[in-house]
Design an enzyme around this catalytic site. Structure first.
Site, PDB file in Angstrom:
ATOM      1  N   GLY A 345      36.761  37.779  46.260  1.00 37.65           N
ATOM      2  CA  GLY A 345      37.860  37.318  45.423  1.00 37.65           C
ATOM      3  C   GLY A 345      39.142  38.074  45.725  1.00 37.65           C
ATOM      4  CB  SER A 346      42.071  38.751  43.570  1.00 35.17           C
ATOM      5  OG  SER A 346      42.288  37.404  43.221  1.00 35.17           O
ATOM      6  CB  THR A 347      38.942  43.129  45.663  1.00 30.29           C
ATOM      7  OG1 THR A 347      37.841  42.328  46.098  1.00 30.29           O
ATOM      8  CG2 THR A 347      38.775  43.453  44.182  1.00 30.29           C
TER       9      THR A 347
END
Length: 755
Positions: A345-347
């Site tokens: 995801g956004s990491t």
């Protein structure tokens, strides 16, 4: 008629030949037994004339980086017997009946063992101290001469048992098997180093296999202790990580548990690694605790080919099947930190941003526009903020975790460059950390379409392991070098260090300049009260990081993995941590809301432990606490002055002139502008206040509500608690509890965020 001389000569020659042939045959036969089968017969004779007992080598110990013993071996007894001795001079019936209750074994089982056609049998390995003492009583003729005589042929043998004193880091340490061999974790990976060499004691026996009453001689071969393994993990930091993950499992009802890693980004040393729920290395086959966790969260598994699928707990817990027990153990021993693959995801946006800056396809002032989605090829791909972020710079796009910004960055990089960096950051290969069971990543091997690039740019469409991600992000923030992650510091024995595992640079991925820029941007993601990482903020500490919320399985099922990766100090990182919460069963599943606060509190604990002092910026006001002075037995006026000098408020109860009691009591630490109650008259009954329910309130509302009840207020937890939008998520004393007036009620606040 006498034989002629020739006949005599002939007969003599024949006899000589016969004797010679017989002698030759005899010599050949002797040579056969002595030379060809000499060793074999010697061993048989030795086996017949001598009995042998094994002296089990003590496994080497496992230490943390500071010398704390995490795994060690202790001497214990194994109960053995010589069935030939028992048959000759003992009594199998008495032995079986007396040992059964002592060893918690069936009589028939014991009798079968001690009556075998053998000279050496193990009755029970690694018996407890209580069992040892009980058996010694049976062998003691001073206690009961008849029983002791019946126990002829029963002996003790030195053995070794593994202990894990701190009962932490189960998935790192692993455990040993019945024969003291490594089964999981470091115990398995470094089994050859830890094992040592067994010794033996040989004793003389009669030809029939019974032990000689007069021992003429014993032959001892000493056991050699195994080497010690020193890990890079820190027991205290490991304890911090496990504590927060255990709390998260319960608070957020993590259906598939949680995982975390703490690493030194400069060296690749793993300081802590945990998967929760886990198991007790001292009782690694006991599924009771893990089974309770599974039942609590009502796991139900359909038919699945996934070996990591959680087994259904609906079987009869009193009589579970072998298949169920095996499946539960496999799940319990599964190390999510290195064995799970997931969409980050956004990491992952950290990697996309670093690559884009390094390739000069974006700069800090580049502008973008987010209407809440982006059209890529024939697909409309949404932003987490479906209302859109509007016009924003590149830096604001990172702070907002804006998907359209990152889709544009991915498209500017293109398929070849995107995969070049994906590979350079080590995401196409295992890290080869010194633990078994590491999984491989799942990614695009062929040319990526525009849609593939767009979704991959914000961490979807491929799967990597947590250890791969934290290693890659470490390269972004440590100056640009990809380090080899490792969990073993050195191997040593009684003579000193045998082997040292030094930090190893795999390759340079980005420049120092890009790394510094990324550190500054990621610090703003946490430090700004409007950014997505604000719940990881801790006053006085410079923390950088990135939130992540990824979908899992079927996109329509609503399964999520919430995560946060953070590092500190942001200008010169010494620690980096990754927190992963798998399938939270709460309404808000965003990593910025539930994973970021855990990371912030964990980082604060670690920095405090490592001795980092808080350094407040001009915009930060440190939380100041003062000690409540003792004003009992002084005048009210003097007491008021003393307390006011400590920047505290006063409430006086009673009409007397002298303070007879006070709340809080002297020595309690209060936040400035808290209230101290002074009593000038003795109280007939102890006064109490009912604690109100503060959950969901803002900071100002919670403080006002407590002040009305005569209670003191304290902000607890991490994050921009006093910024607008913060709401109370927990309180130190539950609503409805009765407490003394002026009691301090700590309230933890959090902000709603998306990523």
């Amino acid at each position: 008629m006498k034989p002629s001389l020739n006949e005599i000569k002939k007969r003599t020659v024949v006899m000589v030949l016969i004797v010679t042939a017989l002698l030759a045959a005899l010599v050949m036969r002797v040579a056969y037994w002595q030379i060809i089968r000499g060793d074999e017969l010697s061993e048989k004779a030795k086996a017949q004339q001598q009995g042998s007992s094994i002296i089990t080598a003590s496994r080497g110990s496992i230490y943390d980086r500071n010398g704390k013993v995490l795994a060690e071996s202790a001497s214990v007894n194994t109960l053995i017997c010589n069935p030939e001795d028992i048959r000759e001079n003992g009594n199998a019936d008495i032995i079986a009946s007396e040992l059964a209750p002592v060893l918690d074994m069936e009589e028939e089982e014991i009798k079968t063992i001690i009556t075998k056609s053998s000279r050496y049998q193990v009755i029970k390995k690694r018996i407890s101290n209580e069992e040892t003492e009980a058996v010694k009583q049976l062998l003691d003729s001073d206690v009961n001469e008849e029983t002791a005589e019946a126990f002829t042929g029963i002996y003790f043998e030195d053995d070794s048992k593994r202990y894990y004193p701190f009962n932490i880091a189960a998935h790192i340490l692993g455990f040993t098997g019945y024969d003291n061999n490594g089964i999981q974790g470091i115990e398995l990976t470094f089994d050859d180093e830890l094992m040592g060499r067994n010794g033996s004691v040989e004793t003389n026996q009669n030809a029939d296999g019974t032990t000689l009453k007069e021992q003429q001689e014993e032959y001892l071969t000493s056991a050699a202790k195994g080497n010690d393994v020193v890990l890079t993990i820190d027991e205290t930091i490991q304890h911090f990580l496990e504590k927060y993950l255990e709390e998260a499992v319960q608070e957020y009802e993590l259906k598939e548990g949680g995982a975390g890693i703490v690493m030194n980004p400069k060296t690749g040393e793993i300081l802590a690694m945990s998967t929760k729920p886990d198991f007790d290395s001292n009782s690694p086959y006991d599924i009771e605790q893990f089974q309770k966790y599974a039942v609590d969260f009502e796991y139900e598994t359909e038919e699945s080919d996934d070996p990591n699928a959680t087994p259904s707990p609906t079987e009869d817990p009193e009589n579970p099947s072998d298949e169920y027990i095996a499946a539960m153990r496999n799940k319990m021993w599964w190390n999510k930190a290195i064995s799970d693959t997931y969409e980050p995801g956004s990491t992952f946006k950290i990697i996309t941003a670093a690559a884009a800056l390094e390739e000069n396809v974006v700069d800090l002032d580049s502008t973008f526009y987010c209407p809440g989605y982006k059209i890529v090829a024939d697909r409309k791909i949404s932003c987490a903020n479906t209302n859109g972020h509007g016009a924003e710079t590149f830096v604001e796009g990172v702070q907002n975790s804006c998907n359209p910004v990152f889709m544009e960055l991915g498209l500017r990089l293109g398929s070849d460059k995107f995969m070049e960096y994906f590979t350079a950051f080590g995401l196409t290969e295992k890290t080869d950390v010194e633990l078994g069971g590491e999984s491989s990543s799942i990614y695009y091997h062929d040319t990526m379409s525009e849609v593939d690039i767009a979704t991959s740019s914000f961490g979807q469409g491929f799967q990597i392991t947590p250890i791969q991600l934290i290693t890659a992000v470490s390269a972004v923030i440590n100056g640009g070098e990809r380090m080899q992650p490792h969990i073993v510091k050195e191997i040593r024995n009684s003579n000193g260090v045998i082997k040292t595992y030094e930090p190893e640079v795999v390759s340079r991925v980005i420049s120092e300049e890009t790394s510094q820029t990324m550190r500054e941007i990621l610090e703003s993601v946490v430090s700004l009260p409007t950014a997505t990482g604000k719940n990881a903020y801790v006053k006085g500490y410079r923390i950088g990081g990135k939130t992540g919320t990824s979908e899992k399985g079927d996109r329509d099922e609503g399964k999520r993995i919430a995560s946060f990766i953070g590092f500190a100090p942001a200008n010169d990182p010494e620690i980096i941590c990754l927190i992963i919460l798998d399938e939270p069963q709460v309404e808000n599943k965003y990593g910025g809301t539930i994973a970021a606060p855990i990371a912030g509190e964990l980082i604060e604990d670690i920095l405090d432990y490592l001795g980092f002092e808080k350094q407040y910026t001009e915009d930060e006001e440190p939380d100041v606490k003062v000690e409540v002075p003792d004003v009992r037995d002084v005048s009210v006026d003097e007491a008021k002055t003393t307390i006011a000098d400590s920047n505290l408020y006063v409430t006086v109860k009673g009409k007397g002139d002298t303070v007879v009691d006070q709340l809080p009591k002297p020595g309690v630490m209060l936040a400035e502008e808290s209230t101290v109650i002074l009593y000038t008259e003795e109280q007939e009954e102890e006064e109490t206040v009912t604690v109100p329910n503060l959950i969901g309130m803002s900071v100002s509302d919670a403080k006002y509500t407590l002040e009305l009840r005569g209670l003191n207020f304290e902000v607890a937890g991490a994050g921009h608690s006093e910024a607008s939008g913060a709401y109370a998520v927990s309180q130190s004393v539950e609503a409805g509890e009765k407490v003394s007036p002026a009691t301090v009620i700590g309230v933890e606040f959090r902000q709603v965020t998306s990523d």
